[in-house]
Design an enzyme around this catalytic site. Structure first.
Site, PDB file in Angstrom:
ATOM      1  N   ASN A   9       0.832  -1.094   0.123  1.00 34.91           N
ATOM      2  CA  ASN A   9       0.144   0.020   0.020  1.00 34.91           C
ATOM      3  C   ASN A   9       0.915   1.147  -0.031  1.00 34.91           C
ATOM      4  O   ASN A   9       1.609   1.429   1.008  1.00 34.91           O
ATOM      5  CB  ASN A   9      -0.901  -0.011   1.037  1.00 34.91           C
ATOM      6  N   LYS A  16       3.706   0.948   2.804  1.00 35.86           N
ATOM      7  CA  LYS A  16       3.268  -0.034   4.022  1.00 35.86           C
ATOM      8  C   LYS A  16       3.390  -1.406   3.320  1.00 35.86           C
ATOM      9  O   LYS A  16       2.791  -1.670   2.218  1.00 35.86           O
ATOM     10  CB  LYS A  16       1.688   0.016   4.439  1.00 35.86           C
ATOM     11  N   ARG A  94      -2.618  -2.286  -3.456  1.00 38.98           N
ATOM     12  CA  ARG A  94      -3.854  -1.397  -3.089  1.00 38.98           C
ATOM     13  C   ARG A  94      -3.687  -0.442  -4.386  1.00 38.98           C
ATOM     14  O   ARG A  94      -2.769   0.328  -4.403  1.00 38.98           O
ATOM     15  CB  ARG A  94      -3.819  -0.729  -1.965  1.00 38.98           C
ATOM     16  N   HIS A 182     -12.510   3.471  -0.435  1.00 36.75           N
ATOM     17  CA  HIS A 182     -12.853   2.780   0.678  1.00 36.75           C
ATOM     18  C   HIS A 182     -13.462   1.339   0.433  1.00 36.75           C
ATOM     19  O   HIS A 182     -13.801   0.648   1.608  1.00 36.75           O
ATOM     20  CB  HIS A 182     -13.377   3.476   1.955  1.00 36.75           C
ATOM     21  N   GLY A 213      -8.841   9.379   5.878  1.00 32.58           N
ATOM     22  CA  GLY A 213      -9.960   9.612   4.967  1.00 32.58           C
ATOM     23  C   GLY A 213     -11.110   8.908   5.527  1.00 32.58           C
ATOM     24  O   GLY A 213     -11.220   8.065   6.508  1.00 32.58           O
ATOM     25  N   ARG A 242      -9.054  16.846   4.304  1.00 36.42           N
ATOM     26  CA  ARG A 242      -9.775  17.014   3.116  1.00 36.42           C
ATOM     27  C   ARG A 242     -11.095  17.637   3.557  1.00 36.42           C
ATOM     28  O   ARG A 242     -11.620  17.286   4.546  1.00 36.42           O
ATOM     29  CB  ARG A 242      -9.992  15.951   2.287  1.00 36.42           C
ATOM     30  N   MET A 285      -7.460  13.437  15.530  1.00 34.48           N
ATOM     31  CA  MET A 285      -8.517  13.247  16.296  1.00 34.48           C
ATOM     32  C   MET A 285      -8.224  13.268  17.677  1.00 34.48           C
ATOM     33  O   MET A 285      -8.615  13.956  18.766  1.00 34.48           O
ATOM     34  CB  MET A 285      -9.300  12.098  16.170  1.00 34.48           C
ATOM     35  N   GLY A 331      -9.484   4.246  12.155  1.00 35.83           N
ATOM     36  CA  GLY A 331      -8.745   4.711  13.124  1.00 35.83           C
ATOM     37  C   GLY A 331      -9.555   5.320  14.286  1.00 35.83           C
ATOM     38  O   GLY A 331      -9.673   5.372  15.567  1.00 35.83           O
ATOM     39  N   ILE A 332     -10.608   6.523  13.736  1.00 32.17           N
ATOM     40  CA  ILE A 332     -11.411   7.101  14.605  1.00 32.17           C
ATOM     41  C   ILE A 332     -12.720   6.211  15.148  1.00 32.17           C
ATOM     42  O   ILE A 332     -12.998   6.183  16.346  1.00 32.17           O
ATOM     43  CB  ILE A 332     -11.909   8.473  13.828  1.00 32.17           C
ATOM     44  N   GLY A 333     -13.091   5.498  14.058  1.00 35.16           N
ATOM     45  CA  GLY A 333     -14.229   4.746  14.206  1.00 35.16           C
ATOM     46  C   GLY A 333     -14.073   3.677  15.283  1.00 35.16           C
ATOM     47  O   GLY A 333     -14.688   3.204  15.940  1.00 35.16           O
ATOM     48  N   GLU A 381      -8.050  -3.904   5.484  1.00 37.45           N
ATOM     49  CA  GLU A 381      -8.053  -3.813   4.025  1.00 37.45           C
ATOM     50  C   GLU A 381      -6.919  -4.732   3.440  1.00 37.45           C
ATOM     51  O   GLU A 381      -7.047  -5.118   2.103  1.00 37.45           O
ATOM     52  CB  GLU A 381      -7.752  -2.320   3.451  1.00 37.45           C
TER      53      GLU A 381
HETATM   54  P1  ADP Z   1      -5.681   6.176   7.619  1.00 35.34           P
HETATM   55  O1  ADP Z   1      -6.837   6.813   6.847  1.00 35.34           O
HETATM   56  O2  ADP Z   1      -4.512   7.268   7.362  1.00 35.34           O
HETATM   57  O3  ADP Z   1      -5.345   4.963   7.498  1.00 35.34           O
HETATM   58  P2  ADP Z   1      -6.481   5.676  10.134  1.00 35.34           P
HETATM   59  O4  ADP Z   1      -7.565   4.814  10.177  1.00 35.34           O
HETATM   60  O5  ADP Z   1      -5.256   5.229  10.952  1.00 35.34           O
HETATM   61  O6  ADP Z   1      -6.219   6.667   9.098  1.00 35.34           O
HETATM   62  O7  ADP Z   1      -6.951   6.867  11.270  1.00 35.34           O
HETATM   63  C1  ADP Z   1      -6.306   8.043  11.749  1.00 35.34           C
HETATM   64  C2  ADP Z   1      -7.157   8.718  12.470  1.00 35.34           C
HETATM   65  O8  ADP Z   1      -7.633   7.792  13.762  1.00 35.34           O
HETATM   66  C3  ADP Z   1      -6.706   9.893  13.375  1.00 35.34           C
HETATM   67  O9  ADP Z   1      -7.466  11.229  13.440  1.00 35.34           O
HETATM   68  C4  ADP Z   1      -6.248   9.611  14.784  1.00 35.34           C
HETATM   69  O10 ADP Z   1      -6.373  10.493  15.546  1.00 35.34           O
HETATM   70  C5  ADP Z   1      -7.575   8.643  14.826  1.00 35.34           C
HETATM   71  N1  ADP Z   1      -7.120   7.650  16.115  1.00 35.34           N
HETATM   72  C6  ADP Z   1      -6.288   6.578  15.952  1.00 35.34           C
HETATM   73  N2  ADP Z   1      -6.244   6.161  17.281  1.00 35.34           N
HETATM   74  C7  ADP Z   1      -7.326   7.068  18.367  1.00 35.34           C
HETATM   75  C8  ADP Z   1      -7.378   6.814  19.558  1.00 35.34           C
HETATM   76  N3  ADP Z   1      -7.212   6.007  20.378  1.00 35.34           N
HETATM   77  N4  ADP Z   1      -8.437   7.879  19.962  1.00 35.34           N
HETATM   78  C9  ADP Z   1      -9.117   8.752  19.035  1.00 35.34           C
HETATM   79  N5  ADP Z   1      -8.764   8.922  17.754  1.00 35.34           N
HETATM   80  C10 ADP Z   1      -7.846   7.696  17.343  1.00 35.34           C
END
Ligand code: ADP
Length: 402
Positions: A9, A16, A94, A182, A213, A242, A285, A331-333, A381
């Site tokens: 990726n 990665k 990817r 995605h 994203g 974005r 975040m 990451g956020i979800g 993914e």
């Molecule tokens: P990418 O799209 O680069 O793969 P990720 O899926 O890794 O991104 O998500 C990155 C986001 O997830 C960032 O905003 C980061 O702050 C958030 N994030 C990662 N760990 C946490 C956490 N423990 N609490 C809140 N937000 C998090």
């Protein structure tokens, strides 16, 4: 000797990788995962085993920069240490954009590369980086089978109307339509949902991929019927940097009144907007959450993110004709308890029965009936790329054998 797949990726300054065993009749199994970052400057390599334990790392000084090609050859030589044990037999990549032509993963040849290059204008900030390692492998490891796996392909099930912009018809013919992205993440969630709740897997589900994203996807019986991203990966939700959906008139204002060049306008929308742009602090975040109590701009950025997610969920629920479940991922979800809670409490009409303790514990189930359920499901993914790569190889072998 064990045959392995490499999954790549590639980003603008990162590469990665994951290495998978392919046990007979079972899922590809992660062996090692790692990352080159800071390519073109002070690069760093780290590799871990499947449990996350570090195995090896290396740093290159900025006086001795390495690019994607050196990183890839370094990876091949790192892997050759294990030559007696494991032999790479194919590489899965990817690739963000498959356009209209590629609705499935494809074995790469020169013709495919040409067709993927023709899609660069549709994803100028991502596609060139995805194609670079494909070309490098073709040059440096001729004969190595490569499979391109697309972020757009999963959405090819959407109806003509769901993908159409209200533009003159010639625009659709030249490829200006909603594609959605995605897809590798949504494919993974769709494939594992039955393990969490078989009835839900057959139902109407909104998946929220909230990372750097971010997008939402409406799944009906596991297939994509609508998504928030459109022609480019700029549309839909605000993201780390974005802007998400904006009035197209703003672009003319930027060009005509502000006299920005198209490149500067593009840079603003892709890299200076979203959580970063609104907060003026960060696209991360975690940082925004840590400052949100005292900093009005950090709070505004988060509030806008949550508000837009809520509005877009409403739109996807309309496309689905109802909602049986909501899945948070990326990451956020997967990690931000507060975002999940705020999204659900911001949708009182939907009737989520949020279980706060389950949400704080990270689920998997965080809202229980009688209304729609909600879940936290980590995405994967790379596993989807490994699965797709293997299925393309198997199909090729089956063709040869027949
Ligand atoms: P990418 O799209 O680069 O793969 P990720 O899926 O890794 O991104 O998500 C990155 C986001 O997830 C960032 O905003 C980061 O702050 C958030 N994030 C990662 N760990 C946490 C956490 N423990 N609490 C809140 N937000 C998090």
């Amino acid at each position: 000797m064990i045959p392995v797949l490499i999954v790549l990726n590639a980003g603008s300054s990162s590469l990665k990788f994951q290495v998978f065993d392919m046990p007979d009749g079972a899922e590809p199994e992660l062996v090692w995962k790692g990352l080159y970052e800071g390519l073109g400057g002070s690069a760093h390599f780290i590799v871990k085993d499947a449990s996350g334990a570090p195995l090896d790392e290396m740093t290159w000084s900025s006086g001795d920069p390495i690019g994607h090609e050196e990183a890839l050859m370094h990876l091949v030589s790192w892997l050759s240490r294990f030559r007696e044990e494991r032999r790479p037999i194919a590489i899965g990549h990817r690739v963000v954009h498959g356009g209209d032509a590629f609705s499935k993963p494809v074995l790469v040849d020169d013709g495919v590369i040409q067709r993927l290059e023709a899609l660069v204008p549709l994803a100028p900030l991502h596609q060139p980086h995805n194609l670079e390692p494909i070309r490098i492998v073709r040059r440096r490891l001729p004969g190595m089978p490569q499979v391109a796996c697309f972020d757009t392909a999963f959405h090819q099930t959407q109806s003509d109307i769901a993908t159409l912009f209200a533009l003159p018809s010639g625009m659709r013919e030249r490829g200006v339509r909603r594609y959605g992205f995605h897809g590798l993440s949504y494919d993974y969630i769709s494939s594992v949902l039955k393990d969490y709740d078989p009835r839900l897997a057959a139902g109407r589900v909104v998946v929220a991929h909230l990372g750097n994203g971010a997008s939402l996807c409406a799944l009906n019986g596991g297939t994509s019927v609508a998504t928030t991203m459109g022609f480019s990966a700029l549309d839909g939700l605000p993201m780390g940097t974005r802007c998400g959906a904006i009035d197209a008139g703003i672009v003319f204002y930027m060009l005509r009144e502000m006299k920005l060049s198209p490149e500067d306008a593009e840079r603003m929308l892709y890299t200076k907007s979203g959580l970063l742009g609104v907060s003026g602090i960060s696209n991360d975040m975690r940082i925004l959450r840590s400052k949100a109590k005292g900093d009005v701009n950090a709070k505004r950025a988060i509030d806008l993110f949550v508000y837009r997610i809520g509005r877009e969920i409403g739109s996807l629920v309309a496309a689905l004709g109802g909602i049986d479940g909501l899945v948070f991922t990326a990451g956020i979800g997967e990690n931000d308890v507060a975002t999940r809670a705020e999204v659900m409490t911001g949708l009182p009409w939907a009737g989520f029965n949020l279980h706060e303790a389950a949400n704080s514990a990270g689920g998997p189930q965080i809202a229980f009936g009688p209304g729609p359920t909600a879940w936290v499901i980590p995405t994967n993914e790379e596993l989807v790329i490994a699965r797709q790569t293997r299925s393309v190889l198997d199909a090729g072998q089956a063709r040869l054998a027949s």
